[in-house]
Write a protein that holds these residues in place. Structure first.
Motif, PDB file in Angstrom:
ATOM      1  N   ARG A   5       0.602  -1.043   0.085  1.00  0.00           N
ATOM      2  CA  ARG A   5      -0.013  -0.057  -0.162  1.00  0.00           C
ATOM      3  C   ARG A   5       0.845   1.368   0.128  1.00  0.00           C
ATOM      4  O   ARG A   5       0.366   2.341   0.161  1.00  0.00           O
ATOM      5  CB  ARG A   5      -1.033  -0.132   1.328  1.00  0.00           C
ATOM      6  N   SER A 129      -4.337   4.835   2.324  1.00  0.00           N
ATOM      7  CA  SER A 129      -5.218   4.243   2.989  1.00  0.00           C
ATOM      8  C   SER A 129      -5.931   3.231   2.181  1.00  0.00           C
ATOM      9  O   SER A 129      -5.699   3.042   0.835  1.00  0.00           O
ATOM     10  CB  SER A 129      -6.560   5.143   3.321  1.00  0.00           C
ATOM     11  N   ARG A 130      -6.580   2.286   2.716  1.00  0.00           N
ATOM     12  CA  ARG A 130      -7.008   0.952   1.987  1.00  0.00           C
ATOM     13  C   ARG A 130      -7.987   1.367   0.792  1.00  0.00           C
ATOM     14  O   ARG A 130      -7.919   0.976  -0.227  1.00  0.00           O
ATOM     15  CB  ARG A 130      -7.793   0.184   3.248  1.00  0.00           C
ATOM     16  N   HIS A 131      -8.712   2.269   1.201  1.00  0.00           N
ATOM     17  CA  HIS A 131      -9.620   2.832   0.142  1.00  0.00           C
ATOM     18  C   HIS A 131      -8.991   3.500  -1.062  1.00  0.00           C
ATOM     19  O   HIS A 131      -9.318   3.306  -2.083  1.00  0.00           O
ATOM     20  CB  HIS A 131     -10.684   4.211   0.688  1.00  0.00           C
ATOM     21  N   GLU A 134      -6.961   0.680  -3.236  1.00  0.00           N
ATOM     22  CA  GLU A 134      -7.970  -0.520  -3.701  1.00  0.00           C
ATOM     23  C   GLU A 134      -8.714   0.529  -4.949  1.00  0.00           C
ATOM     24  O   GLU A 134      -8.973   0.042  -5.972  1.00  0.00           O
ATOM     25  CB  GLU A 134      -9.326  -0.782  -2.944  1.00  0.00           C
TER      26      GLU A 134
ATOM     27  N   ASP B 314     -19.999   3.743   1.910  1.00  0.00           N
ATOM     28  CA  ASP B 314     -18.959   4.665   1.775  1.00  0.00           C
ATOM     29  C   ASP B 314     -18.565   5.452   2.929  1.00  0.00           C
ATOM     30  O   ASP B 314     -17.686   5.634   3.465  1.00  0.00           O
ATOM     31  CB  ASP B 314     -19.010   5.698   0.680  1.00  0.00           C
ATOM     32  N   SER B 319     -14.057  -0.302   1.844  1.00  0.00           N
ATOM     33  CA  SER B 319     -13.378  -0.267   0.641  1.00  0.00           C
ATOM     34  C   SER B 319     -14.120  -0.748  -0.372  1.00  0.00           C
ATOM     35  O   SER B 319     -15.292  -1.375  -0.165  1.00  0.00           O
ATOM     36  CB  SER B 319     -11.914  -0.882   0.880  1.00  0.00           C
TER      37      SER B 319
END
Lengths: 410, 412
Positions: A5, A129-131, A134, B314, B319
């Motif tokens: 990441r 961040s993971r968000h 991804e 969200d 994620s």
């Protein structure tokens, strides 16, 4: 996972994978459109892409972390090594020519840099961040998906059309060369002219059109009353009917084709368009009935009841109220049935032997022989495909709805 | 006082409605019975009969007539033969009409009688391969030999006869099934069928889902891409199958040329001719051709999912992958399993694709291709029908599963 990441690592991997994809794509596009040899050099493409990815992320950062520079250094080393042994990203020969090499490199640079900018836009140097991580991966997968699906769908159709425009010698000399020699003028369409002139394809097309339209007409004629009965009228066995219709759809055509072949041989119905017309509609009626009954259920019964109260008979109600309301569904069903009948191959292949009565698909099957050049076969394939594609693209809205309504709703 | 009770049984209105319903359904039911049910029953009958492809042409007497000779030796000749070399034909009757102006000038052959200008000859039995020649001396009266020949050609003699038909007699055999299950061949066919069906189905579903995820957002050109991705399904199978064969041809195929040039392979690969590769290739073709169908259904389902849920997720910090796994996938499970069942059965039934790509060679013979192979390539219709019966048995198994599933799945 945490290492993955890190902005630099993510960008490096995504950049490398994307560049590999693009180098293959550009090489295929140049090869298929000009016929000149061009091979992707995957290792150097990966190194270049990784470098591009790193650069795009690193410009956002201020501090210089060791974790960022390690892969940078590695990428540089690989890139340099690859440059020495191989061409950068793509390798051509003298035959390729400087002009096309330049076009290829320009195309590679543009298709790598542009999409990478979008893919990596939210990535920061250092931990993400993971968000965000991804999201970047998904944007890469999306880009890859568009390229992949477009390629696997477009290449066969491109090859089909282009092969039909080539001459036998040109095909054998360089199977990769799909460029069109415009100086040949109308001679480009020689295969088509020969098919229509010497192989009777005009007639086959007419027969196919007739068979398909007749199949649609018979199918609609039979399935509308059936669908109405199943969806509106109450009778014992209604539930069983509406379900078992689909079962017929499950019977393989080849299992039916064998006894039909035997029966037709004995009755002398083989080699006749009439014989085909006895079978084709029955293969489509169950689907049509199923699609239509779903649509009829959606029409409010009150409208029909009002018609009944005003003194119309049931059949009049169907004719004056139900049918006008279900025109879109009828269009979908007709289009779908037309497609099935036009594309049908197995029965036409088994039942027709007489070249004067072939349908188009049977005619194309006839071209698959070692004595007939390949471009004729491909021209036949194009002739069979184009009408259905034109119909499909023109009425895509109905088509997709017809296809989905055919089996599942919601 | 009369007691009021609800009516028992169907009232007249209800009966009329039921009659109308059956009336409306009858064209469909009759046609389906004739074209689907009848052949299915026939398949069971044929599968226990020793029928060869040649038996479809029933043995019959064949006759050719001609006016031969000249002057005093002028005669009408009838040459008869049994079309079959294996079976006898009984009660053969030859019927011929003498042309105007042609008169008999001698004794009739023993077997024949003449009424006005109608000649009828009867024979009890024609052995297999039997030939016979009848000559009837004639004279011409007021007509020329050429005119008489033309008249003969316009109204040729006919011959009829009776013979046993192996399809309708009462000889039964289990040889067909023995042949089908004999040796290891059946199991290899079954294995190929299962491989093709399972991987073709799963592959088409996975690729369909991937494509649906790509297009499940609105952007310019989305409609164009969606249309494009449906091409493999909409185009005639014969066109795309031959295109693949051309594309992967070991000598003049573009893919081989491309691989050679890129250095991915040393020698050209015979994609549809080598043993394990051919099976993989036909499965890939199946996936390629049918991913659009799954794509269409999955996309339709995705677009009906409420977007509020994703917004909420969200906000909660889920994620994208988590959203897909925990929100989308459970919603898609219904359509995925229905699609799996449908595609599984249809792939199992698929014949054209493999037949056109490899003809069932190089280890790609599935059960359906085996029907064709046995019935037409090996000319053993009975064995082909036996394979069809095996297919049908498998399908009944699937149908049971399907119905059990349908009762749970309300969406369908």
């Amino acid at each position: 996972m945490n290492l993955l990441r890190k902005g630099g690592v993510t960008a490096w991997i995504i950049g490398a994978l994307w560049a590999v994809t693009m180098s293959i794509c550009v090489a295929i596009v140049i090869s298929f459109s000009t016929g000149r040899p061009l091979a992707p050099t995957l290792l150097s493409a990966a190194a270049l892409g990784g470098l591009a990815g790193l650069a795009l992320v690193a410009r956002k950062g201020e501090g210089l972390a060791l974790g960022r520079w390690l892969p940078v250094g590695g990428a540089f080393l690989v890139a340099i090594a690859a440059h020495i042994w191989d061409g950068p990203a793509m390798r051509g020969t003298a035959e390729t020519g400087a002009l096309w090499m330049a076009v290829a490199w320009a195309g590679f640079a543009a298709t790598v840099a542009g999409p990478l900018l979008v893919m990596l836009k939210e990535l920061q140097p250092g931990p993400n961040s993971r968000h965000d991580f991804e999201a970047a991966v998904i944007r890469f997968l999306t880009g890859f998906g568009y390229v992949f699906f477009t390629a696997i769908v477009a290449i066969p159709f491109y090859v089909m059309v282009m092969t039909s425009l080539k001459s036998q010698q040109a095909l054998l000399a360089n199977p990769l060369d799909f460029s069109i020699d415009l100086s040949r003028g109308t001679d480009l369409f020689r295969s088509y002219v020969e098919l229509f002139r010497d192989f009777n394809f005009g007639r086959y097309m007419a027969i196919s059109a007739f068979v398909s339209v007749a199949t649609v007409a018979i199918t609609i004629l039979f399935s509308v009353p059936g669908a109405y009965a199943v969806s509106r009228l109450r009778f014992s066995g209604q539930a069983v009917m509406s379900r078992s219709i689909l079962l017929i759809y499950m019977v393989p055509m080849i299992v039916l084709a064998l006894p039909i072949y035997i029966g037709f041989s004995m009755l002398g119905l083989r080699n006749s368009v009439f014989g085909l017309l006895l079978i084709y509609p029955v293969t489509t009626i169950p689907v049509a009935l199923y699609m239509l009954q779903g649509y009829f259920r959606g029409i409010p019964a009150e409208i029909e009841e009002a018609g009944l109260m005003d003194g119309l008979s049931r059949l009049k109600v169907i004719w004056k109220i139900t049918l006008p309301l279900s025109l879109p569904a009828l269009a979908s069903v007709s289009l779908y049935v037309f497609m099935i009948a036009w594309n049908e191959f197995l029965l036409a292949f088994m039942l027709l032997d007489d070249p004067s009565k072939f349908t188009l698909t049977r005619g194309v099957a006839m071209l698959n022989s070692s004595e007939i050049p390949r471009q004729h076969l491909m021209a036949g394939a194009v002739i069979a495909t184009v009408p259905i594609m034109v119909l499909f693209l023109g009425l895509e809205r109905f088509m997709t709805r017809g296809l989905t309504a055919g089996s599942v709703k919601g | 006082m009369t007691s009021t009770t609800p009516p028992v049984g169907a009232g007249p209105l209800q009966r009329r409605e039921a009659r109308l319903a059956w009336g409306l359904l009858s064209p469909t039911l009759i046609s389906v019975a004739l074209v689907v049910i009848l052949p299915l029953l026939a398949i069971f009958w044929i599968s226990v009969k020793p029928v060869e492809l040649a038996d479809l042409r029933a043995p019959a007497p064949v006759v050719r007539d001609a006016l031969r000779g000249s002057g005093d030796d002028l005669r009408l000749e009838y040459r008869l033969r049994n079309s079959s070399q294996e079976q006898e034909v009984r009660n053969v009757v030859l019927t011929a009409t003498l042309p105007d102006g042609v008169l008999p000038a001698g004794d009739l052959p023993d077997a024949c009688t003449l009424e006005a200008d109608r000649l009828t000859c009867r024979f009890d039995l024609f052995e297999p391969g039997h030939r016979d020649r009848l000559a009837l001396p004639v004279t011409l009266d007021g007509t020329s030999a050429d005119a008489a020949k033309d008249a003969l050609r316009a109204a040729p003699a006919t011959a009829t006869g009776e013979s046993d038909n192996v399809l309708t007699d009462t000889t039964f055999t289990l040889d067909n099934f023995r042949k089908v299950f004999d040796g290891g061949e059946f199991w290899s066919v079954l294995w190929v069928t299962l491989f093709y069906t399972v991987f073709g189905t799963i592959g088409a579903l996975l690729f369909g889902m991937f494509a649906a995820l790509l297009l499940n957002k609105s952007f310019r050109g989305q409609g164009v891409l969606r249309g494009l991705y449906l091409f493999p399904y909409v185009a005639p199978v014969i066109a795309v199958a031959f295109t693949w064969v051309t594309l992967f041809d070991p000598f003049s195929g573009s893919i081989n040329a491309l691989l050679l040039q890129m250095g991915a392979t040393e020698a050209s690969i015979n994609f549809f001719g080598e043993k394990p590769l051919a099976l993989i290739m036909v499965t890939v073709f199946e996936i390629w051709r049918y991913f659009p169908l799954s794509f269409l259904f999955i996309l339709a389902r995705m677009q009906s999912i409420d977007t509020d849920m994703y917004e909420a997720a969200d906000m909660d910090g889920a994620s994208p992958f988590q959203q897909f796994w925990y929100l989308s996938l459970p919603q898609l499970l219904g359509i995925l399993s229905v699609l799996f069942l449908l595609r599984f059965i249809w792939t199992f039934n698929k014949f054209d694709d493999i037949f056109l790509l490899t003809g069932g060679n190089a280890g790609t013979r599935t059960l359906t291709v085996n029907v064709y192979e046995q019935a037409f390539a090996l000319s053993n219709i009975g064995a082909g029908a036996a394979v069809a019966v095996v297919i049908f048995a498998c399908l009944i198994l699937f149908a049971v599963l399907f119905f059990r599933f349908l009762s749970r799945e309300e969406g369908l």
